[in-house]
Design a protein around this motif. Sequence first.
Motif, PDB file in Angstrom:
ATOM      1  N   ARG A 187       4.698  -4.337   2.311  1.00  0.00           N
ATOM      2  CA  ARG A 187       3.968  -3.177   3.298  1.00  0.00           C
ATOM      3  C   ARG A 187       2.571  -3.993   3.413  1.00  0.00           C
ATOM      4  O   ARG A 187       2.034  -3.910   4.652  1.00  0.00           O
ATOM      5  CB  ARG A 187       3.872  -1.892   2.522  1.00  0.00           C
ATOM      6  CG  ARG A 187       3.060  -1.717   1.434  1.00  0.00           C
ATOM      7  CD  ARG A 187       3.044  -0.121   1.077  1.00  0.00           C
ATOM      8  NE  ARG A 187       4.238   0.345   0.475  1.00  0.00           N
ATOM      9  CZ  ARG A 187       4.459   0.409  -0.951  1.00  0.00           C
ATOM     10  NH1 ARG A 187       3.482  -0.137  -1.723  1.00  0.00           N
ATOM     11  NH2 ARG A 187       5.611   0.747  -1.208  1.00  0.00           N
ATOM     12  N   ASP A 188       2.128  -4.484   2.271  1.00  0.00           N
ATOM     13  CA  ASP A 188       0.697  -5.036   2.451  1.00  0.00           C
ATOM     14  C   ASP A 188       0.661  -6.144   3.359  1.00  0.00           C
ATOM     15  O   ASP A 188      -0.324  -6.335   4.054  1.00  0.00           O
ATOM     16  CB  ASP A 188       0.015  -5.430   1.183  1.00  0.00           C
ATOM     17  CG  ASP A 188      -0.358  -4.388   0.130  1.00  0.00           C
ATOM     18  OD1 ASP A 188       0.488  -3.378   0.284  1.00  0.00           O
ATOM     19  OD2 ASP A 188      -1.279  -4.303  -0.430  1.00  0.00           O
ATOM     20  N   MET A 322       3.626   4.001   0.923  1.00  0.00           N
ATOM     21  CA  MET A 322       2.234   3.538   0.620  1.00  0.00           C
ATOM     22  C   MET A 322       1.789   4.273  -0.116  1.00  0.00           C
ATOM     23  O   MET A 322       0.841   3.787  -1.150  1.00  0.00           O
ATOM     24  CB  MET A 322       1.600   3.743   2.147  1.00  0.00           C
ATOM     25  CG  MET A 322      -0.077   3.222   1.812  1.00  0.00           C
ATOM     26  SD  MET A 322      -0.763   3.385   3.267  1.00  0.00           S
ATOM     27  CE  MET A 322      -2.468   2.916   2.740  1.00  0.00           C
ATOM     28  N   ASP A 324       2.289   5.340  -3.345  1.00  0.00           N
ATOM     29  CA  ASP A 324       3.300   4.974  -4.227  1.00  0.00           C
ATOM     30  C   ASP A 324       3.189   5.376  -5.831  1.00  0.00           C
ATOM     31  O   ASP A 324       3.342   4.981  -6.913  1.00  0.00           O
ATOM     32  CB  ASP A 324       3.451   3.330  -4.546  1.00  0.00           C
ATOM     33  CG  ASP A 324       2.247   2.817  -4.798  1.00  0.00           C
ATOM     34  OD1 ASP A 324       1.216   3.524  -4.861  1.00  0.00           O
ATOM     35  OD2 ASP A 324       2.263   1.384  -4.849  1.00  0.00           O
ATOM     36  N   HIS A 507      -4.977   8.201  -3.399  1.00  0.00           N
ATOM     37  CA  HIS A 507      -3.734   8.763  -2.280  1.00  0.00           C
ATOM     38  C   HIS A 507      -4.145  10.107  -2.169  1.00  0.00           C
ATOM     39  O   HIS A 507      -3.429  10.649  -0.994  1.00  0.00           O
ATOM     40  CB  HIS A 507      -2.355   8.669  -3.016  1.00  0.00           C
ATOM     41  CG  HIS A 507      -2.290   7.406  -3.337  1.00  0.00           C
ATOM     42  ND1 HIS A 507      -1.480   7.051  -4.281  1.00  0.00           N
ATOM     43  CD2 HIS A 507      -1.948   6.022  -2.558  1.00  0.00           C
ATOM     44  CE1 HIS A 507      -1.264   5.600  -4.370  1.00  0.00           C
ATOM     45  NE2 HIS A 507      -1.630   5.136  -3.238  1.00  0.00           N
TER      46      HIS A 507
END
Length: 621
Positions: A187-188, A322, A324, A507
Amino acid sequence: MSTHSVDVTPSEHVEDPESDVTPSEHVEDPKTDVTPSEHVEDLETDVTPSENAEDLETSCIAPKINFDFSKFPERPRKLSKDGDMLRAKSLSEISFSGLGRLSPQMSSRIDRISELHCSDGLPPPLPVNTDLDTASSAEGHETSLMMSEAWEALKQAKLHFHGEAVGTVAATDNFEEKLNYDQVFVRDFVPSALAFLMHKEPDIVKNFLLKTIQLQSSEKKIDFFHLGEGVMPASFKVLHDPFKNADEIKADFGESAIGRVAPIDSGFWWIILLRAYTKSTGDSSLADMPECQKGMRLILSLCLSEGFDTIPTLLCADGCCMIDRRMGVYGYPIEIQALFFMALRCAHVLLKRDGEGMEFVHHIEMRLYALIYHMREYFWLNFKKLNDIYRYKTEEYSRTAVNKFNVIPDSLPEWIFDFMPTCGGYFIGNVGPSKMDFRWFCLGNCVAILASLATPTQSNAIMDLIEARWEELVGEMPLKICYPAIEGHEWKILTGCDPKNTRWSYHNGGSWPVLIWLLTAACIKTKRKHIAEKAVVLIEERLSKDGWPEYYDGKTGQYIGKQARKQQTWSIAGYLVAKMLLEEDSHLGMIALEEDIRMESTINKTTSCSSFFYASGSKIF
Ligand code: GLC
């Protein structure tokens, strides 16, 4: 404060008020009853979205969006009088609120953007680097220094294998414990990949796509449990084997990750990136390779297989994306549903129309219809829908129930009544049986715009909400990962007392600079470029000076994150992608999909999804 509460309720307005036709009558409508195969060539075509009654309820500004990604909008979008007032109001609010810490230079830059966009009530189609940058060459100079610094840092983050760049590591911070930040996260890498593609450096992206698809076929076992064939890695690193005196790639499918989280988003990002590569280079030979075709089919098998589901959304464990870590996103999180939708649309374009490929194409089409209907009806929240939920009856039984998920109005969190503007809306965080998480999540809403999961009216409503709630969602550093933070008892229960995810941190309501690229892309697609311009000004004020942190803390994102890594690669790449998108909006084509006209018209003409579904006579896997 309770953030996750109720269940959704598909609304009364789902039923077409003018229609009293039974589902089967709809099915017989020759215009409505389109078989999946007829759509095959249409899922990536230009669309003139239809404005149905529901659309008109959704937003105060409801222009038609018919975007040609190869051109900059020729004319400014026409706004209604209400729209003008809304725009002008929110822009002036942006100028005066939440920007106390900005340098006078930056404040005046933001004010100039506001003036330019407010003077006639229209967002003019100004290329960002003309008026603004010539107004102050010093600013322009600073900006280009920041761009050069970012490119240099991105270069430093490249990871090589057998002499070839195969990705970028998550962070190059030498002062913090590395943990797994020295790995290439799927994803990064997406914003890095987009930056490289926009910069005409496609090789690293191709290498990454090939390496990761090879890793998919490696043995995946955690303890005694074998993972599904299609699972893609969360991340990988290059290890040196001293015995063989050779380098090897070691992937992590969640077995080493903190909390053993499953990277459900990895496979979707992989497909999305494969389309971006194909679109940007014009080279379809990579996607056509048997390895890539098979890899796609394996990913799709995982999410299109039959199970016990009663709904088309994907059931997920906490920490699967994202976000996580445990954050109460288990169930049907918006981030995964939006990525799922986008990946299905990208795969639809990339899959070969051969025996196996064609079978998947059919399944994709069936799922897309079901998913688009479900998301627009049950995840969408605006002022009217909130009011409907507030007045819901409960314990309704039968298919005609209005409150389909038995949402208990008492479970509506208090904050939502203040947060919801009269103009605006968004896809809420999660919907499931007796569960409705009203939190706003940035990534899912931006992807919903980019994938055209949101109707044009809904897309505009999402942007209206961002403008109306600028201080809450953008504040001093773009952009909140979710809003609001959870705290107290709720934080204890949902996060398991996670000290990293305390309120307004990480998050849990933290601000993540990487999200700027998604916001910018969504702004360009909705022709609201000025919103992204303002957000980029905030980024330019601090990000490089602060050492490119991973995230910021605080209600307005004013503090560098408690445990934020510096030199975080996706913060760097996200900024570069945002800048390049603002400079050249045709780049948007590689990461956005226009509406599919036939899918839209089928959905609009079919008053009940189940009627379409049953009528189609096609079984999903
Ligand atoms: C954090 C983020 C995750 C990201 C990883 C590497 O765990 O939550 O989304 O992929 O760091 O940057």
